[in-house]
Design a protein around this motif. Structure first.
Motif, PDB file in Angstrom:
ATOM      1  N   ARG A 134     -13.741  15.693   7.370  1.00 36.21           N
ATOM      2  CA  ARG A 134     -14.450  15.385   6.120  1.00 36.21           C
ATOM      3  C   ARG A 134     -13.530  14.688   5.130  1.00 36.21           C
ATOM      4  O   ARG A 134     -13.939  13.757   4.429  1.00 36.21           O
ATOM      5  N   TYR A 135     -12.275  15.126   5.088  1.00 37.71           N
ATOM      6  CA  TYR A 135     -11.326  14.589   4.113  1.00 37.71           C
ATOM      7  C   TYR A 135     -10.473  13.450   4.681  1.00 37.71           C
ATOM      8  O   TYR A 135      -9.539  12.987   4.021  1.00 37.71           O
ATOM      9  N   HIS A 136     -10.776  13.009   5.907  1.00 37.17           N
ATOM     10  CA  HIS A 136     -10.009  11.943   6.568  1.00 37.17           C
ATOM     11  C   HIS A 136      -8.531  12.326   6.698  1.00 37.17           C
ATOM     12  O   HIS A 136      -7.637  11.515   6.456  1.00 37.17           O
ATOM     13  N   LEU A 137      -8.286  13.556   7.126  1.00 34.76           N
ATOM     14  CA  LEU A 137      -6.917  14.039   7.251  1.00 34.76           C
ATOM     15  C   LEU A 137      -6.471  14.151   8.712  1.00 34.76           C
ATOM     16  O   LEU A 137      -5.604  14.959   9.034  1.00 34.76           O
ATOM     17  N   THR A 138      -7.053  13.324   9.570  1.00 37.71           N
ATOM     18  CA  THR A 138      -6.536  13.190  10.931  1.00 37.71           C
ATOM     19  C   THR A 138      -5.756  11.885  11.013  1.00 37.71           C
ATOM     20  O   THR A 138      -6.003  10.945  10.239  1.00 37.71           O
ATOM     21  N   GLU A 139      -4.835  11.823  11.959  1.00 40.11           N
ATOM     22  CA  GLU A 139      -4.009  10.623  12.081  1.00 40.11           C
ATOM     23  C   GLU A 139      -4.878   9.379  12.283  1.00 40.11           C
ATOM     24  O   GLU A 139      -4.647   8.337  11.653  1.00 40.11           O
ATOM     25  N   GLU A 140      -5.894   9.504  13.130  1.00 38.99           N
ATOM     26  CA  GLU A 140      -6.730   8.346  13.446  1.00 38.99           C
ATOM     27  C   GLU A 140      -7.499   7.848  12.223  1.00 38.99           C
ATOM     28  O   GLU A 140      -7.593   6.643  11.969  1.00 38.99           O
ATOM     29  N   LEU A 141      -8.064   8.786  11.451  1.00 42.07           N
ATOM     30  CA  LEU A 141      -8.851   8.388  10.285  1.00 42.07           C
ATOM     31  C   LEU A 141      -7.966   7.814   9.182  1.00 42.07           C
ATOM     32  O   LEU A 141      -8.356   6.867   8.484  1.00 42.07           O
ATOM     33  N   ILE A 142      -6.776   8.386   9.024  1.00 39.12           N
ATOM     34  CA  ILE A 142      -5.848   7.856   8.020  1.00 39.12           C
ATOM     35  C   ILE A 142      -5.451   6.423   8.375  1.00 39.12           C
ATOM     36  O   ILE A 142      -5.452   5.524   7.523  1.00 39.12           O
ATOM     37  N   ILE A 143      -5.128   6.206   9.642  1.00 40.88           N
ATOM     38  CA  ILE A 143      -4.720   4.859  10.074  1.00 40.88           C
ATOM     39  C   ILE A 143      -5.880   3.878   9.918  1.00 40.88           C
ATOM     40  O   ILE A 143      -5.692   2.721   9.498  1.00 40.88           O
ATOM     41  N   SER A 144      -7.090   4.318  10.230  1.00 39.69           N
ATOM     42  CA  SER A 144      -8.254   3.454  10.048  1.00 39.69           C
ATOM     43  C   SER A 144      -8.417   3.065   8.577  1.00 39.69           C
ATOM     44  O   SER A 144      -8.675   1.888   8.260  1.00 39.69           O
TER      45      SER A 144
ATOM     46  N   ILE B 187      -6.027   2.968   6.360  1.00 37.36           N
ATOM     47  CA  ILE B 187      -4.908   2.085   6.018  1.00 37.36           C
ATOM     48  C   ILE B 187      -5.230   0.647   6.443  1.00 37.36           C
ATOM     49  O   ILE B 187      -5.025  -0.314   5.678  1.00 37.36           O
ATOM     50  N   LYS B 188      -5.751   0.507   7.640  1.00 34.54           N
ATOM     51  CA  LYS B 188      -6.091  -0.835   8.134  1.00 34.54           C
ATOM     52  C   LYS B 188      -7.137  -1.491   7.239  1.00 34.54           C
ATOM     53  O   LYS B 188      -7.032  -2.684   6.908  1.00 34.54           O
ATOM     54  N   ASP B 189      -8.140  -0.704   6.838  1.00 35.90           N
ATOM     55  CA  ASP B 189      -9.178  -1.258   5.963  1.00 35.90           C
ATOM     56  C   ASP B 189      -8.599  -1.685   4.622  1.00 35.90           C
ATOM     57  O   ASP B 189      -8.978  -2.729   4.062  1.00 35.90           O
TER      58      ASP B 189
ATOM     59  N   LEU C 219       0.841  -1.204   0.000  1.00 40.46           N
ATOM     60  CA  LEU C 219       0.000   0.000   0.000  1.00 40.46           C
ATOM     61  C   LEU C 219       0.877   1.256   0.000  1.00 40.46           C
ATOM     62  O   LEU C 219       1.847   1.342   0.762  1.00 40.46           O
ATOM     63  N   VAL C 220       0.533   2.205  -0.863  1.00 42.08           N
ATOM     64  CA  VAL C 220       1.171   3.519  -0.872  1.00 42.08           C
ATOM     65  C   VAL C 220       0.122   4.567  -0.503  1.00 42.08           C
ATOM     66  O   VAL C 220      -0.985   4.576  -1.064  1.00 42.08           O
ATOM     67  N   VAL C 221       0.466   5.426   0.426  1.00 39.11           N
ATOM     68  CA  VAL C 221      -0.423   6.488   0.901  1.00 39.11           C
ATOM     69  C   VAL C 221       0.167   7.838   0.515  1.00 39.11           C
ATOM     70  O   VAL C 221       1.350   8.097   0.761  1.00 39.11           O
ATOM     71  N   THR C 222      -0.624   8.700  -0.119  1.00 44.70           N
ATOM     72  CA  THR C 222      -0.153  10.056  -0.427  1.00 44.70           C
ATOM     73  C   THR C 222      -0.950  11.065   0.375  1.00 44.70           C
ATOM     74  O   THR C 222      -2.167  10.930   0.543  1.00 44.70           O
ATOM     75  N   LEU C 223      -0.261  12.076   0.860  1.00 44.93           N
ATOM     76  CA  LEU C 223      -0.872  13.143   1.651  1.00 44.93           C
ATOM     77  C   LEU C 223      -0.504  14.480   1.017  1.00 44.93           C
ATOM     78  O   LEU C 223       0.681  14.781   0.855  1.00 44.93           O
ATOM     79  N   GLU C 224      -1.514  15.268   0.657  1.00 52.23           N
ATOM     80  CA  GLU C 224      -1.213  16.580   0.088  1.00 52.23           C
ATOM     81  C   GLU C 224      -2.202  17.616   0.613  1.00 52.23           C
ATOM     82  O   GLU C 224      -3.397  17.338   0.786  1.00 52.23           O
TER      83      GLU C 224
ATOM     84  N   VAL D  72      -3.260   2.075  -3.677  1.00 53.59           N
ATOM     85  CA  VAL D  72      -2.888   3.468  -3.397  1.00 53.59           C
ATOM     86  C   VAL D  72      -4.062   4.173  -2.734  1.00 53.59           C
ATOM     87  O   VAL D  72      -5.206   4.066  -3.192  1.00 53.59           O
ATOM     88  N   LEU D  73      -3.785   4.890  -1.644  1.00 53.78           N
ATOM     89  CA  LEU D  73      -4.764   5.759  -1.000  1.00 53.78           C
ATOM     90  C   LEU D  73      -4.293   7.208  -1.136  1.00 53.78           C
ATOM     91  O   LEU D  73      -3.171   7.530  -0.726  1.00 53.78           O
TER      92      LEU D  73
END
Length: 586
Positions: free
Chosen positions: A569-579, A581-583, A520-525, A548-549
């Protein structure tokens, strides 16, 4: 606060029966509540104080909303809002945030456009006038434009078209001898001549275009304003009413320091101290000091701004290096072409803009700069997801700039990278370079970064891991770092962390290597996803065995929505991003 006259005004028609003295009292009352409200909430201070009497006079003479008034930029529209049914938003502190800082058709039938950028009112008014004529109407169309806004190219296009129309269109030029900062350009010599001759000089820019012309010496005198507006009401030809006003009128500090009080953060009226004090240095200050150091040794350095020297860190530079500083006025398009011309002859231009204003320069970035591949440096400030008004979103610079060929768009993550990128961008001679200035507090690592980015699109692998790779762009690199650490704590996955540095290209070698031991590759912008950085990564992996997320903003206009709400709304908190990723790994 006792509002003897304003309490009687709920809509413009309530002005019609007021005597001259009542109108003057009304102006004083409005000015008082403006000072209290804007000092509490922040906003456009000087422009609104200067337009109180003119706005009262416009609504006294004309019949809004049948007669249509368009306010350029609309940062002088607060009095208009007060007189058109929205006064509680300026009187009652609990209602202060119930209206926007700009005109808005969603708020009132007296507002015809959502406007927050400059030099547009004449063009919009031309459209209203043409629509009126097509329908066989006879209402007045009024465009209000400040002298600073006249420096923008669209203002000239609109004036040229309006003058040739031969029909009713009234251009009210609010001349306070100021833009956001001081005015720059040849037009202002003529405006000064007209002021000095009480509008009688035959050397008249507006007459030369074909307008009937009227001058008001004291644009803060209600009686003079009403007399002139009454004279031009129901005209059958294009008219300019040129009025001389005082920016910031009624508040001594804003009259004396017009630039600082153009737009203010909340401040205490008694102590004059800001309610929210910034701590530490800013990235704009870092850039200003860096450019000053460069300019002291190199006379080919030229700093360029479009009427915003303060926000882009050039406040002191402009005073020390008068021959190496150009304020083009509100003319971002010209600034880009100017920079390209300077760079073509070996000069080293650094053109600095606020993100939402660089949107106006797409054609010049592409045609005048990139096709010619001239090595100008473009600095982009305030880019990112914000809680600002809809007209001032910094979301769109990444897709706008990064997809133009030849332009190298860089995203520093800290002070040391930032300085190295500026140094390289100025001294290299092979590409136009843009830098997206981090929209956050300054982060300093203390580790020097070499000013060499010649090996384009080479990403930096900061932490080596497996299973998941996190690519954090610019200011969101730090979010990526926190996600990496929390992911390791909560799942045991030691993710790879990457600082891409380059927005405008991909590191195919590094991305290919990730296929060996990552799923999995995660991009944050910190910007809009559509056409953005993350899509480049997704496209690379489109035909490969890699999930890719992409995290960033959705394609939407937001208007004064809190960052907390937007990040959720955009899932840009650490907790939501990790959730997420797990999914994705299930």
């Amino acid at each position: 606060m006792i509002l003897n006259v304003l309490n009687k005004i709920d809509e413009p028609k309530d002005l019609k029966g007021l005597c001259s003295n009542d109108l003057k009292v009304l102006a004083d009352e409005i000015r008082e509540i403006l000072i209290k409200k804007v000092s509490t909430t922040g906003g456009h201070f000087g422009p609104n104080l200067g337009m109180v009497e003119a706005t009262i006079a416009l609504h006294y003479v004309f019949n809004s909303p049948i007669d249509k008034i368009v306010y350029d930029v609309s940062h002088q529209s607060y009095t208009h809002k007060i007189l058109t049914g929205r006064k509680n938003a300026f009187i009652n502190p609990d209602k202060y945030n119930s209206v926007t800082g700009y005109t808005s058709p969603q708020e009132s039938e007296h507002d015809f456009f959502t406007i927050g950028h400059t030099s547009t009112s004449v063009s919009l008014a031309c459209g209203l006038a043409k629509a009126r004529d097509l329908k066989g109407g006879n209402e007045n169309i009024i465009a209000v434009i400040g002298d600073g806004s006249l420096s923008g190219g669209q203002a000239y296009e609109g004036l040229n078209n309006a003058a040739a129309s031969g029909k009713n269109i009234i251009i009210v030029v609010n001349d306070n001898d100021m833009s956001i900062a001081e005015n720059h350009g040849g037009l202002y010599q003529n405006l000064a001549l007209l002021r000095n001759t009480n509008g009688k000089s035959e050397n008249n820019f507006f007459k030369a275009l074909g307008f009937d012309y009227h001058y008001i010496k004291d644009g803060n005198n209600i009686e003079s304003l009403i007399k002139t507006f009454s004279k031009v009401k129901d005209t059958n030809h294009p008219v300019v009413v040129h009025m001389h006003t005082i920016k910031g009128k009624g508040y001594k500090d804003s009259e004396e320091n017009k630039e600082a009080f153009h737009w203010v953060m909340p401040f205490d009226l008694e102590t004059k101290e800001p309610r929210f004090k910034s701590t530490g240095e800013s990235y704009s200050e870092v850039a200003g000091e860096f450019l000053s150091q460069k300019a002291r040794k190199d006379s080919s350095i030229v700093a360029i701004t479009a009427a915003t020297p303060g926000p882009v860190g050039l406040g002191s530079f402009r005073h020390e290096f008068k021959d190496q500083f150009i304020d083009v006025g509100i003319a971002e398009e010209h600034a880009i072409a100017l920079a390209s011309g300077i760079a073509s002859q070996g000069g080293k231009p650094v053109a600095s803009f606020v993100s939402s204003f660089i949107q106006r320069t797409y054609d010049q970035l592409s045609q005048d700069l990139a096709i010619n591949n001239n090595p100008a440096l473009i600095m982009v400030y305030w880019g990112g997801i914000t809680d600002s008004d809809v007209t001032h979103l910094g979301l769109f610079d990444i897709p706008l700039i990064s997809n133009i060929p030849n332009i190298v768009y860089l995203a520093p993550t800290n002070k040391e990278e930032y300085i190295a990128m500026m140094e390289w961008g100025i001294e290299q001679d092979r590409h136009p370079v843009a830098i997206r200035v981090p929209n956050m507090e300054v982060v300093s690592t203390g580790v020097k970064v070499e000013p060499n980015f010649d090996n384009l699109n080479t990403y930096e692998k900061v932490k080596e891991g497996s299973e998941v790779a996190i690519i954090g762009l610019g200011s969101f690199y730090h979010l990526g770092n926190r996600v990496q650490e929390m992911l390791k704590e909560s799942t045991g996955i030691n993710a790879t962390l990457i600082n891409p540095r380059f927005i405008s290209g991909i590191d195919e070698k590094l991305l290919t290597e990730l296929l060996d031991n990552h799923r999995l590759v995660v991009t944050l912008e910190d910007g809009i996803l559509d056409g953005g950085f993350g899509e480049k990564i997704s496209r690379f992996y489109g035909d490969k065995d890699m999930k890719v997320l992409n995290f960033g903003a959705s394609k939407e206009f937001t208007d004064s929505v809190s960052l907390k709400e937007l990040y959720e709304r955009y899932h840009l908190t650490e907790e939501l991003i990790i959730s997420d990723i797990k999914d994705a790994l299930k």
